[in-house]
Structure formats: C-alpha cells, structure tokens
Motif scaffolding. Structure first.
Motif, PDB file in Angstrom:
ATOM      1  N   THR A  32     -14.284  -7.075   7.030  1.00 48.10           N
ATOM      2  CA  THR A  32     -13.231  -8.050   6.734  1.00 48.10           C
ATOM      3  C   THR A  32     -12.382  -7.618   5.543  1.00 48.10           C
ATOM      4  O   THR A  32     -11.172  -7.879   5.515  1.00 48.10           O
ATOM      5  N   VAL A  33     -12.972  -6.941   4.576  1.00 47.63           N
ATOM      6  CA  VAL A  33     -12.171  -6.432   3.460  1.00 47.63           C
ATOM      7  C   VAL A  33     -11.209  -5.351   3.951  1.00 47.63           C
ATOM      8  O   VAL A  33     -10.026  -5.339   3.586  1.00 47.63           O
ATOM      9  N   ALA A  34     -11.694  -4.450   4.803  1.00 53.79           N
ATOM     10  CA  ALA A  34     -10.811  -3.419   5.354  1.00 53.79           C
ATOM     11  C   ALA A  34      -9.677  -4.042   6.167  1.00 53.79           C
ATOM     12  O   ALA A  34      -8.519  -3.607   6.075  1.00 53.79           O
ATOM     13  N   ALA A  35      -9.993  -5.073   6.953  1.00 52.79           N
ATOM     14  CA  ALA A  35      -8.954  -5.748   7.740  1.00 52.79           C
ATOM     15  C   ALA A  35      -7.938  -6.427   6.844  1.00 52.79           C
ATOM     16  O   ALA A  35      -6.724  -6.415   7.122  1.00 52.79           O
ATOM     17  N   SER A  36      -8.393  -7.014   5.761  1.00 55.19           N
ATOM     18  CA  SER A  36      -7.477  -7.664   4.823  1.00 55.19           C
ATOM     19  C   SER A  36      -6.573  -6.649   4.131  1.00 55.19           C
ATOM     20  O   SER A  36      -5.373  -6.893   3.951  1.00 55.19           O
ATOM     21  N   LEU A  37      -7.128  -5.505   3.771  1.00 50.96           N
ATOM     22  CA  LEU A  37      -6.305  -4.446   3.166  1.00 50.96           C
ATOM     23  C   LEU A  37      -5.245  -3.950   4.141  1.00 50.96           C
ATOM     24  O   LEU A  37      -4.094  -3.699   3.762  1.00 50.96           O
ATOM     25  N   ALA A  38      -5.632  -3.805   5.416  1.00 54.24           N
ATOM     26  CA  ALA A  38      -4.681  -3.334   6.416  1.00 54.24           C
ATOM     27  C   ALA A  38      -3.543  -4.320   6.605  1.00 54.24           C
ATOM     28  O   ALA A  38      -2.391  -3.933   6.826  1.00 54.24           O
ATOM     29  N   ALA A  39      -3.854  -5.613   6.510  1.00 53.64           N
ATOM     30  CA  ALA A  39      -2.837  -6.642   6.750  1.00 53.64           C
ATOM     31  C   ALA A  39      -1.990  -6.940   5.520  1.00 53.64           C
ATOM     32  O   ALA A  39      -0.784  -7.167   5.632  1.00 53.64           O
ATOM     33  N   ALA A  40      -2.623  -6.965   4.341  1.00 52.12           N
ATOM     34  CA  ALA A  40      -1.933  -7.439   3.141  1.00 52.12           C
ATOM     35  C   ALA A  40      -1.570  -6.343   2.157  1.00 52.12           C
ATOM     36  O   ALA A  40      -0.903  -6.611   1.162  1.00 52.12           O
ATOM     37  N   GLY A  41      -2.003  -5.107   2.386  1.00 52.62           N
ATOM     38  CA  GLY A  41      -1.632  -4.014   1.502  1.00 52.62           C
ATOM     39  C   GLY A  41      -2.764  -3.590   0.592  1.00 52.62           C
ATOM     40  O   GLY A  41      -3.718  -4.343   0.346  1.00 52.62           O
ATOM     41  N   SER A  42      -2.652  -2.388   0.057  1.00 50.91           N
ATOM     42  CA  SER A  42      -3.731  -1.805  -0.738  1.00 50.91           C
ATOM     43  C   SER A  42      -3.936  -2.515  -2.069  1.00 50.91           C
ATOM     44  O   SER A  42      -4.976  -2.351  -2.706  1.00 50.91           O
ATOM     45  N   ASP A  43      -2.944  -3.309  -2.519  1.00 47.52           N
ATOM     46  CA  ASP A  43      -3.100  -4.053  -3.773  1.00 47.52           C
ATOM     47  C   ASP A  43      -3.596  -5.466  -3.539  1.00 47.52           C
ATOM     48  O   ASP A  43      -3.513  -6.310  -4.428  1.00 47.52           O
ATOM     49  N   ARG A  44      -4.146  -5.727  -2.346  1.00 51.02           N
ATOM     50  CA  ARG A  44      -4.625  -7.071  -1.997  1.00 51.02           C
ATOM     51  C   ARG A  44      -5.620  -7.616  -3.019  1.00 51.02           C
ATOM     52  O   ARG A  44      -5.616  -8.802  -3.341  1.00 51.02           O
ATOM     53  N   TYR A  45      -6.494  -6.770  -3.555  1.00 52.02           N
ATOM     54  CA  TYR A  45      -7.548  -7.243  -4.456  1.00 52.02           C
ATOM     55  C   TYR A  45      -7.314  -6.875  -5.914  1.00 52.02           C
ATOM     56  O   TYR A  45      -8.067  -7.321  -6.781  1.00 52.02           O
ATOM     57  N   GLY A  46      -6.316  -6.070  -6.203  1.00 49.85           N
ATOM     58  CA  GLY A  46      -6.039  -5.683  -7.579  1.00 49.85           C
ATOM     59  C   GLY A  46      -5.065  -4.526  -7.608  1.00 49.85           C
ATOM     60  O   GLY A  46      -4.697  -3.961  -6.580  1.00 49.85           O
ATOM     61  N   GLU A  47      -4.630  -4.174  -8.806  1.00 48.30           N
ATOM     62  CA  GLU A  47      -3.619  -3.136  -8.956  1.00 48.30           C
ATOM     63  C   GLU A  47      -4.172  -1.739  -8.707  1.00 48.30           C
ATOM     64  O   GLU A  47      -3.462  -0.861  -8.228  1.00 48.30           O
ATOM     65  N   ARG A  48      -5.438  -1.513  -9.047  1.00 48.41           N
ATOM     66  CA  ARG A  48      -6.011  -0.181  -8.846  1.00 48.41           C
ATOM     67  C   ARG A  48      -6.283   0.043  -7.366  1.00 48.41           C
ATOM     68  O   ARG A  48      -6.753  -0.862  -6.663  1.00 48.41           O
ATOM     69  N   PRO A  49      -6.010   1.237  -6.847  1.00 53.18           N
ATOM     70  CA  PRO A  49      -6.165   1.473  -5.413  1.00 53.18           C
ATOM     71  C   PRO A  49      -7.626   1.443  -4.984  1.00 53.18           C
ATOM     72  O   PRO A  49      -8.511   1.899  -5.726  1.00 53.18           O
ATOM     73  N   PRO A  50      -7.898   0.930  -3.810  1.00 51.11           N
ATOM     74  CA  PRO A  50      -9.268   0.956  -3.295  1.00 51.11           C
ATOM     75  C   PRO A  50      -9.676   2.373  -2.918  1.00 51.11           C
ATOM     76  O   PRO A  50      -8.844   3.224  -2.607  1.00 51.11           O
ATOM     77  N   VAL A  51     -10.978   2.622  -2.959  1.00 54.72           N
ATOM     78  CA  VAL A  51     -11.522   3.928  -2.570  1.00 54.72           C
ATOM     79  C   VAL A  51     -12.590   3.697  -1.507  1.00 54.72           C
ATOM     80  O   VAL A  51     -13.301   2.693  -1.531  1.00 54.72           O
TER      81      VAL A  51
END
Length: 287
Positions: A32-51
C-alpha cells in the motif's frame, strides 16, 4: 547473498512486485505504501526520497526475490519476511550508508529481531520495542449489536477541514502520522478511501481504507473525537468501511492494532477480524 537498492519505484515494482503480491496480506504495508507513492508522488511521505531494495542469493542473480525493504523518511524502514542472513546483510548496508538516518525498523517479529541483532553491534545503538502490532484479517463480518444511532456515508472534499482536525488528533494520540497531515487527508480522499459515521447529519467518527492492491485493502485511521467516544461509533464506522470493501470484491480486508490497546483489539475481534501475525516497531537509541 546480494541486495539491490534503488530510488526508482518502477524498477522496484518490476523486480519485487511478484514477491510482494504472492503474499498480499503479510506484505500489506509495503504494497500500500508503494501504491500510494505511485499515485501521489515520491514526496508523499516526506521531502527525502524513498529508497527501495530486494534480496536474492548472490549465486542466482536472476533467481527468486526472497526479501524486500522500503524506506520513506521520516518513517523507519519497512521489511518483508526474509531469511536471517538477508536481514543481517541489510543492517550492514544501512549502517554503512548512514546509520544516523535509521531510527528504527518495522517488520514481522522474526525479521525485526534478526535485523536488530545485527544492527546493535554494527552501530552501538541499543534497540527496544516501541510498539507491538497485530495484523488481523476479516473473516465473517459481524456488525456491532446493538448498532449505534446513525448511518455511514463517503467523505468528500467538503469534509476536508474536519478530517484535517481529526487526523491531527489521531497523530497526537498515536504518533502514527509523522509527515504532513494534509497530504494524508488528500491522498485518502483522492481514491474515496474515507467513510464517515454521522448522527443527525453530523459526523461523529471516521474510518479509512488504503487503495486496493492485489485484492487487498487495509483499514486504518479509525478515529472518534474524545468527547464522542464509548458510544460505538468507531465500531460502526469500521464495520461500514469493511462492508463496503467486501461489496467491492476485495478478498483480504486487513487492519493492524497496537497490542497495548486492549479496547481496540477486542472491538475488531467482535467485528470478525482474526489474528494473522505480530509485527514489531523497534526504535534505536543514538549511540
């Protein structure tokens, strides 16, 4: 044994998506986190990029993935189930790439303990259990009885200001929201993921679901304002959102509870949710 890491979500989904979807219930948060990132963008959870990362035996470069992690700062890394040697190797990689950025880990009990056992001697950072979460899957839905007054309805953008206030309260109560609350609200509203319970036209509780991924959704962000608690509204909202998910054809309806909260654990079991497994949220002290 070899880990591959990337900042590219599409690369991660191409390599690890099959592994995650093969066990959607146990990989619910990663999916669900990956799906949220795909829909809302890589800054969905914060300014630093997800890894992101996935693990295969080194002698099988094109073999089956046997472990996955995902990290969306400021949240701790999420780990799938994996062999102990994969957890130990991941600890070495993350310790070498900046141990100060990893303040904890979120994983099933066995994997979390294997990671911590490797992390502590590598970094000198002692770990402790911040929370123990239990994953539940819905069996036969049993609505609360007697049902409280009111009815369920889908939240809309007209409810945004109310949800901002409620989710800020949820963040204070649980610490589960670390980033921008407005991003959380807008993301949930964008896919019709929030259900309100209202009495005489006034909202009194809410429950949300994640995007549907691999036939699975997860109920989350169940909230009742303090002055309206102990009236059955949270149970009614949870039953309503669970029923809607089932009606939409979702196979696995899931949720997590904090085992330190006996009230919520008892409530969800009365509604028909059954235990699957326990996860640990570990925190690491700064050495």
């Amino acid at each position: 044994m070899a880990w591959t890491t990337t900042y590219d979500l599409e690369e991660f989904q191409a390599a690890a998506g099959g592994f995650l979807r093969a066990r959607p219930a146990r990989n619910t948060v990663l999916l669900t986190v990956a799906a949220s990132l795909a829909a809302a963008g890589s800054d969905r959870y914060g300014e630093r990029p997800p890894v992101f990362g996935w693990w295969r035996p080194a002698e099988e470069a094109d073999g089956e993935v046997e472990g996955v992690f995902l990290c969306t700062p400021p949240y701790p890394p999420l780990l799938s189930a994996m062999p102990d040697e994969a957890a130990e190797a991941l600890a070495r990689i993350l310790a070498g790439d900046g141990a100060g950025l990893v303040t904890g880990v979120n994983a099933g009990r066995k994997t979390a303990e294997a990671f911590a056992a490797a992390w502590e001697p590598l970094t000198g950072a002692a770990g402790w259990v911040e929370q123990t979460h239990r994953l539940y899957r819905l069996g036969t839905l049993t609505p609360p009885g007697p049902a409280p007054r009111g009815r369920a309805r889908a939240a809309t953008t007209a409810d945004r200001e109310l949800l901002l206030t409620w989710y800020e309260g949820f963040a204070r109560d649980t610490g589960a929201i670390k980033g921008d609350v407005a991003r959380v609200v807008d993301d949930r509203l964008s896919h019709g993921g929030v259900t309100l319970w209202e009495v005489d036209g006034e909202p009194v509780a809410s429950a949300a679901v994640s995007r549907t991924v691999a036939g699975m959704v997860r109920v989350a962000l169940v909230y009742t304002p303090p002055e309206l608690r102990r009236r059955g509204y949270a149970g009614a909202a949870t039953a309503a959102v669970s029923r809607l998910a089932r009606a939409a054809g979702v196979e696995d309806v899931l949720l997590f509870t904090d085992l330190a909260n006996p009230t919520s654990n008892a409530l969800y079991q009365r509604l028909g949710y059954r235990p699957v497994e326990d996860h640990l949220l570990l925190s690491f002290a700064t050495p």
